[in-house]
Design a protein around this motif. Structure first.
Motif, short mmCIF file in Angstrom:
data_model
loop_
_atom_site.label_atom_id
_atom_site.label_comp_id
_atom_site.label_asym_id
_atom_site.label_seq_id
_atom_site.Cartn_x
_atom_site.Cartn_y
_atom_site.Cartn_z
N ASN A 1 77.39 74.21 44.32
CA ASN A 1 76.61 75.23 45.55
C ASN A 1 77.35 76.49 45.75
O ASN A 1 77.78 76.50 47.03
N ARG B 1 78.07 72.84 49.55
CA ARG B 1 76.84 72.66 50.98
C ARG B 1 77.32 71.55 51.66
O ARG B 1 77.93 70.36 51.38
N ARG C 1 73.90 62.51 30.83
CA ARG C 1 74.09 61.78 32.16
C ARG C 1 75.22 60.95 32.21
O ARG C 1 75.49 60.08 31.39
N GLN D 1 70.43 68.94 26.17
CA GLN D 1 70.12 68.02 27.08
C GLN D 1 71.31 67.38 27.74
O GLN D 1 72.01 66.89 26.96
N GLY D 2 71.47 67.57 28.90
CA GLY D 2 72.76 67.38 29.70
C GLY D 2 73.01 65.72 29.53
O GLY D 2 71.91 64.82 29.70
N ALA E 1 64.33 64.91 30.70
CA ALA E 1 64.71 64.59 32.03
C ALA E 1 65.39 65.77 32.63
O ALA E 1 65.72 66.83 31.88
N PRO E 2 65.75 65.97 33.89
CA PRO E 2 66.59 67.16 34.29
C PRO E 2 67.61 67.23 33.53
O PRO E 2 68.37 66.28 32.78
N GLY E 3 68.63 68.34 33.48
CA GLY E 3 69.66 68.69 32.65
C GLY E 3 69.43 69.28 31.29
O GLY E 3 70.25 69.62 30.47
N PRO F 1 67.48 75.95 39.11
CA PRO F 1 66.92 75.57 40.33
C PRO F 1 67.06 74.29 41.11
O PRO F 1 67.82 73.49 40.19
N ALA F 2 66.91 74.03 42.26
CA ALA F 2 66.98 72.85 42.79
C ALA F 2 66.56 71.40 42.13
O ALA F 2 65.30 71.66 41.51
N GLY F 3 67.10 70.69 41.80
CA GLY F 3 66.82 69.47 41.13
C GLY F 3 66.84 69.57 39.79
O GLY F 3 66.43 68.88 38.68
N SER F 4 67.69 70.40 39.11
CA SER F 4 67.50 70.85 37.81
C SER F 4 68.82 70.14 37.14
O SER F 4 68.87 70.18 35.73
N GLY F 5 69.35 69.40 37.99
CA GLY F 5 70.65 68.66 37.48
C GLY F 5 71.79 69.41 37.16
O GLY F 5 72.70 69.14 36.48
N ARG F 6 72.07 70.20 38.12
CA ARG F 6 73.26 71.11 38.31
C ARG F 6 74.40 70.24 38.71
O ARG F 6 75.88 70.16 38.10
N THR F 7 74.24 69.28 39.67
CA THR F 7 75.54 68.69 40.03
C THR F 7 75.96 67.58 39.10
O THR F 7 77.04 67.34 38.87
N GLU F 8 74.69 67.03 38.67
CA GLU F 8 75.25 65.89 37.25
C GLU F 8 75.87 66.73 36.22
O GLU F 8 76.64 66.08 35.69
N1 LIG Z 1 71.15 64.72 32.62
C1 LIG Z 1 70.40 64.08 33.24
N2 LIG Z 1 69.56 63.22 32.72
C2 LIG Z 1 68.95 62.33 33.80
N3 LIG Z 1 68.58 62.66 34.92
C3 LIG Z 1 69.29 63.52 35.51
C4 LIG Z 1 70.17 64.19 34.92
N4 LIG Z 1 70.79 65.30 35.51
C5 LIG Z 1 70.22 65.13 36.76
N5 LIG Z 1 69.39 64.23 36.75
C6 LIG Z 1 68.64 63.68 37.91
O1 LIG Z 1 67.80 64.78 38.45
C7 LIG Z 1 68.03 64.60 39.92
C8 LIG Z 1 68.54 65.87 40.32
O2 LIG Z 1 69.85 65.95 39.99
P1 LIG Z 1 70.88 66.89 40.62
O3 LIG Z 1 71.12 66.78 41.87
O4 LIG Z 1 72.16 66.92 39.76
O5 LIG Z 1 70.08 68.35 40.83
P2 LIG Z 1 70.70 69.75 41.23
O6 LIG Z 1 70.53 70.68 40.38
O7 LIG Z 1 71.97 69.54 41.76
O8 LIG Z 1 69.76 69.63 42.68
P3 LIG Z 1 70.03 69.48 44.37
O9 LIG Z 1 71.13 70.66 44.19
O10 LIG Z 1 69.04 69.79 44.71
O11 LIG Z 1 70.56 68.10 44.33
C9 LIG Z 1 68.66 63.29 40.25
O12 LIG Z 1 67.95 62.13 40.52
C10 LIG Z 1 69.72 63.10 38.98
O13 LIG Z 1 69.76 61.72 38.59
#
Ligand SMILES: Nc1ncnc2c1ncn2[C@@H]1O[C@H](COP(=O)(O)OP(=O)(O)OP(=O)(O)O)[C@@H](O)[C@H]1O
Length: 936
Positions: free
Chosen positions: A777, A626, A871, A868-869, A851-853, A593-600
């Motif tokens: 995306n 996107r 960062r 755990q992803g 944390a996300p990831g 889902p959004a904010g789950s850390g996909r981009t990271e």
């Molecule tokens: N492995 C991680 N450890 C710590 N923080 C993380 C990690 N991955 C992502 N984050 C944090 O979580 C937030 C969302 O990350 P990210 O943008 O990668 O999510 P996303 O799934 O791509 O969401 P969106 O598409 O809405 O941006 C960011 O603030 C990012 O710094």
């Protein structure tokens, strides 16, 4: 401290004293019955070792009365007519007649030196292991066999040396986790006399859990002797020792003083991510934490079916040798004479060949004349492992000293004692009782031990100290109803606290050799709440040199011909979680889902791909699906932050239809170019062919300049307009003189060689690196939002990505895409063809939440692993927080989680990604890696 007949030592090596045999010293009170004679007690595989099932189901022994003697008792001869025992062996279950003590001093001297072989061969009739002539004196210069179960004096010398026997037992060693508890005199099988002070042993792998009970001073001495053996003979990589001494019946000061020596051992250091300084528990919280960790390991083992672990090769070899010793089922040619084939190494150390050890282990299979059925010797809980060589380690020995209290803790320890052995966890339980004597016969002493330490009841074998001064012990197997049989009587081994302290301090500075991850598999640990990619990569200080070393390693990797595409995703339960796009891919889909850390996570993949392979063997193309990414539209920087990495050749944001169409065409053209270049072969085979043709050329040519020739594609097989701007150098020492090269080889080298011009042309041909197309995306491209600027061209980009998904594997092109879960994306070709899938969890707020990831990686074959992803866009940690700090500690608090200061990031400092990109860039220059041309 040693009294009576035991081999005991006190105060250090100099004070070691030895006694001989059991005569006159071993209590033979009501609880200490006579040993039974006869083959029934000596046939391995018949006695039914205690185990979880046997305890529950009453299937303990075949003969009902046999004790541990066949498994965890006195080692020695007993069944094979004419079978010659070796020194250190003993008959099982046979009484010791008052015979002559021949060569007792010689035996003493050999045991004292641990059988190092420096002493001349003695006249011991049993030393040469000759079946034909047991009394024959071994020929001069014949190699001496070291004592299989060294006594305390030999142990101390081993630690102080450190001697050659230090950490000699690996998982395949037949005596791994077998401990000597004492000694007993035994009659020689040929009736020629008495074997004095033969070791009495207990095998933890067979007993499961071992209980020791008796009066405190002697009990402590025995426990120290047992643990010292384990620590001296097994490396900290193979064996960890956990202490749970949280019985409030004794003051904590007394407990910590008693166990202080243990804290020096390298085996009590937390090697598997346990949250403590040392694996010592002196209070209930610490005990609960250690028990929980171990129970999790048991569950994890059950869940992952680790019992199907690959065989430890030595183990099967051992079994073959053991079978060979016994005759009927022996494979021909197997060394068959016990005692003969365990030659000391050059320094008197036992020969490393485990075959020899088993063959030289009389008293088990070798001496009893019973053909060894695979698995027959092992208890029921271990049998499933037999075919695979048993639990491969690492092992854990948990010392439970007394009752830690609390129903949950008691229950947890009981589960550990019963189920732990399957996961390599063995409990050694200590119970303070009176000595077994006519006043307190065996069964009463056993019940008393179970009362003071409930875990004792779950032990598969128990040793009860007996005699007026507790100088003897009775070793008994435990069936569902309690201990069975008369057991084996022995003079106890015991060492003093001073001895143990000296021993442990000698081991304290020692560490096993070699890189940690190559030595032993890590056990499972909980995932961290957050992880830093550079730590997981082992590149906390990313330097060009460390990257170049990795790239050089990748160049030699025959599994990833043409370029390694291996990415670390983050921290897993057993260390870093890695995806190999070549071996497990070809494509990876990340959903969440959004904010789950996909981009990271995509950034993490790009960064770790770059750390694993040089930029002229692996190129990366980035695509943000996107349109608002990186434009201040609230979606952050997207993948743009990765563009400083030299591997990244192209970055496109889906907001310009013209560039998007160009991109789609360029990607399709690249696929076509590769297809033409490869013809009917595939990427890996094409590179293999290049290697072969390169080697053939290299053999003819002089050494210098070979690299160009090795990597040059075959003349005539090339297409390309880009020729001249690229190099095909792969490993880095030489590049072509093409434009864009950072360094050129001395052209004279090539001119001197016949055919150099052709090779030079070939070297200037376009390279064929692996290509990874990273798409964030993806769903925004599959279903573009109405009115989004990239919508008109999204279809053409998707078609190009579909072509990559279909044909990429053969062409060396991989797709790594991230998308929201479900929707139309799931139906798209890139999603359907992704053999590797990551599912990220919905992030939860709160400091205790990960944390996300946090997510799960699933392989095509159904395997899955959580992680755990790591960062990579976090700021480089403030160096100030890494300054050393001084924290006062005492033994009592060593089991607490270490106090951690939060690592603060520099608000405006460089990110880890920037640090890594800079190091990668410098490393690429160092190796003269040519840039791959961009798609656009
Ligand atoms: N492995 C991680 N450890 C710590 N923080 C993380 C990690 N991955 C992502 N984050 C944090 O979580 C937030 C969302 O990350 P990210 O943008 O990668 O999510 P996303 O799934 O791509 O969401 P969106 O598409 O809405 O941006 C960011 O603030 C990012 O710094």
């Amino acid at each position: 401290m040693g009294t009576g007949g035991g081999t005991a030592a006190s105060g250090g090596a100099g004070e070691t004293r030895h006694g001989y045999g059991v005569h006159g010293s071993v209590d033979r009170g009501a609880g200490a019955q006579e040993h039974r004679r006869g083959p029934a007690a000596t046939v391995p595989g018949r006695s039914g070792a205690p185990g979880a099932e046997s305890r529950g189901g009453g299937s303990g022994t075949a003969d009902g009365t046999d004790t541990h003697a066949g498994r965890f008792g006195v080692a020695g001869p007993g069944g094979v007519p004419g079978g010659a025992p070796a020194r250190g062996s003993a008959p099982r279950g046979a009484d010791s007649p008052q015979g002559t003590r021949r060569r007792g001093l010689g035996a003493w001297a050999r045991r004292w030196t641990g059988g190092r072989g420096e002493q001349p061969p003695g006249p011991d009739a049993y030393d040469d292991g000759s079946a034909a002539d047991p009394g024959r004196t071994p020929p001069a210069g014949a190699p001496r066999r070291p004592e299989t179960w060294p006594d305390p004096a030999a142990l101390l010398l081993t630690a102080l040396g450190p001697g050659p026997r230090l950490w000699e037992r690996g998982p395949g060693h037949p005596e791994a986790l077998t401990v000597r508890l004492g000694t007993a005199d035994r009659s020689a099988p040929d009736g020629s006399g008495l074997l004095p002070a033969v070791p009495v042993t207990a095998a933890l792998r067979e007993a499961g859990a071992l209980g020791l009970a008796g009066p405190r001073p002697r009990l402590s001495g025995l426990a120290r002797a047992v643990l010292a053996q384990l620590a001296a003979l097994h490396s900290p990589d193979l064996l960890e020792i956990v202490l749970i001494s949280a019985d409030h019946a004794r003051p904590v000061a007394e407990r910590t003083a008693e166990w202080a020596w243990l804290g020096w051992l390298p085996h009590v250091r937390p090697g598997h991510g346990q949250d403590c300084r040392l694996l010592l528990a002196y209070d209930r919280e610490q005990a609960a934490a250690r028990t929980e960790e171990l129970l999790r390991r048991v569950e994890d083992h059950a869940a992952t079916g680790r019992s199907a672990a690959r065989p430890a090769p030595a183990r099967d070899a051992d079994r073959a040798a053991a079978t060979g010793v016994q005759g009927p089922t022996a494979p021909s040619g197997t060394p068959a004479v016990p005692g003969r084939d365990t030659a000391p190494g050059p320094s008197g150390a036992p020969a490393p060949n485990p075959l020899s050890r088993t063959a030289g282990r009389p008293g088990t299979e070798a001496q009893h004349g019973a053909p060894a059925e695979p698995g027959a010797r092992r208890p029921s809980w271990a049998r499933e492992d037999v075919g695979t060589g048993g639990f491969p380690g690492p092992y854990t020995v948990v010392v439970v000293d007394g009752d830690p209290g609390g129903a949950a803790l008691r229950e947890g320890l009981a589960r550990l004692a019963v189920a732990g052995p399957r996961a390599g966890i063995h409990v050694v339980c200590l119970a303070e009782t009176e000595t077994a004597s006519p006043v307190s016969p065996v069964h009463r002493t056993y019940e008393a031990a179970c009362d003071v330490t409930p875990t004792f009841r779950h032990c598969g074998a128990v040793a009860l100290l007996s005699g007026d001064v507790a100088a003897a012990l009775q070793l008994l197997r435990v069936a569902p109803g309690g201990p069975v049989g008369p057991g084996t009587l022995a003079a106890v081994d015991a060492v003093s606290a001073a001895w143990a302290e000296r021993f442990a301090r000698a081991l304290a500075p020692l560490r096993p050799d070699g890189p940690a991850d190559e030595r032993h598999a890590r056990v499972s640990t909980p995932l961290p709440r957050s992880a830093r990619l550079l730590d997981e990569l082992g590149l906390a200080r990313a330097t060009p040199a460390s990257l170049m070393a990795r790239w050089a390693d990748a160049a030699d990797d025959t599994e990833s011909l043409g370029g390694r595409a291996r990415a670390v995703l983050g921290a897993g339960p057993r260390g870093p979680v890695t995806v190999d796009l070549v071996a497990d891919g070809p494509h990876l889909l990340i959903e969440g889902p959004a904010g789950s850390g996909r981009t990271e996570l995509l950034r993490t993949v790009v960064a770790s791909l770059a750390a694993a392979e040089r930029p002229d063997r692996l190129a990366v193309v980035l695509l943000d699906g996107r349109d608002g990414v990186g434009t201040g539209a609230g979606h952050g920087e997207g993948l743009r932050v990765c563009t400083d990495i030299p591997h990244v050749t192209t970055h496109l944001i889906a907001n310009d239809p013209v560039r998007m169409r160009e991109f789609a065409q360029a990607l399709a053209a690249e696929l076509k170019r590769r297809a033409e270049l490869l013809g009917r072969t595939d990427f890996a085979r094409w590179h293999a062919g290049q290697e072969v043709s390169g080697r053939m050329v290299a053999q003819r040519g002089p050494a210098s300049g070979d690299f160009v020739a090795q990597r040059a594609p075959a003349p005539g097989s090339l297409t390309s307009s880009a020729a001249g701007s690229l190099t095909s150098s792969a490993a880095g020492s030489v590049t072509s003189s093409a434009a864009g090269d950072i360094e050129s080889p001395p052209s004279s080298t090539l001119r001197l060689r016949p055919g150099a011009a052709a090779r030079q042309r070939a070297a200037a041909a376009p390279p064929l690196p692996r290509l990874v197309v990273v798409v964030d995306n993806l769903d925004a491209l599959v279903s573009p939002a109405l009115g989004s600027p990239g919508r008109p061209a999204a279809g053409s980009v998707i078609r190009a990505l579909e072509a990559v998904a279909r044909e990429g594997e053969r062409l060396g092109v991989h797709l790594v895409a991230a998308a929201g879960a479900g929707g139309r994306t799931a139906e798209s070709e890139p999603a359907r063809r992704a053999a590797l899938r990551v599912t990220l969890d919905t992030p939860q707020p709160g400091p205790e939440q990960p944390a996300p990831g946090r997510g799960t990686l699933a392989y095509a074959d159904g395997r899955a692993v959580g992680f755990q992803g790591g960062r990579v866009t976090g700021r480089i940690p403030r160096t100030a927080t890494q300054r050393p700090t001084v924290v006062p500690l005492d033994w009592q608090r060593m089991g607490d989680p270490p106090a951690r200061r939060p690592v603060r990031e520099l608000g405006n400092g460089p990110t880890d990604l920037a640090l890594l990109a800079s190091a990668v860039d410098r490393a690429a220059r160092e190796v003269s890696a040519a840039r791959i041309p961009p798609l656009l």
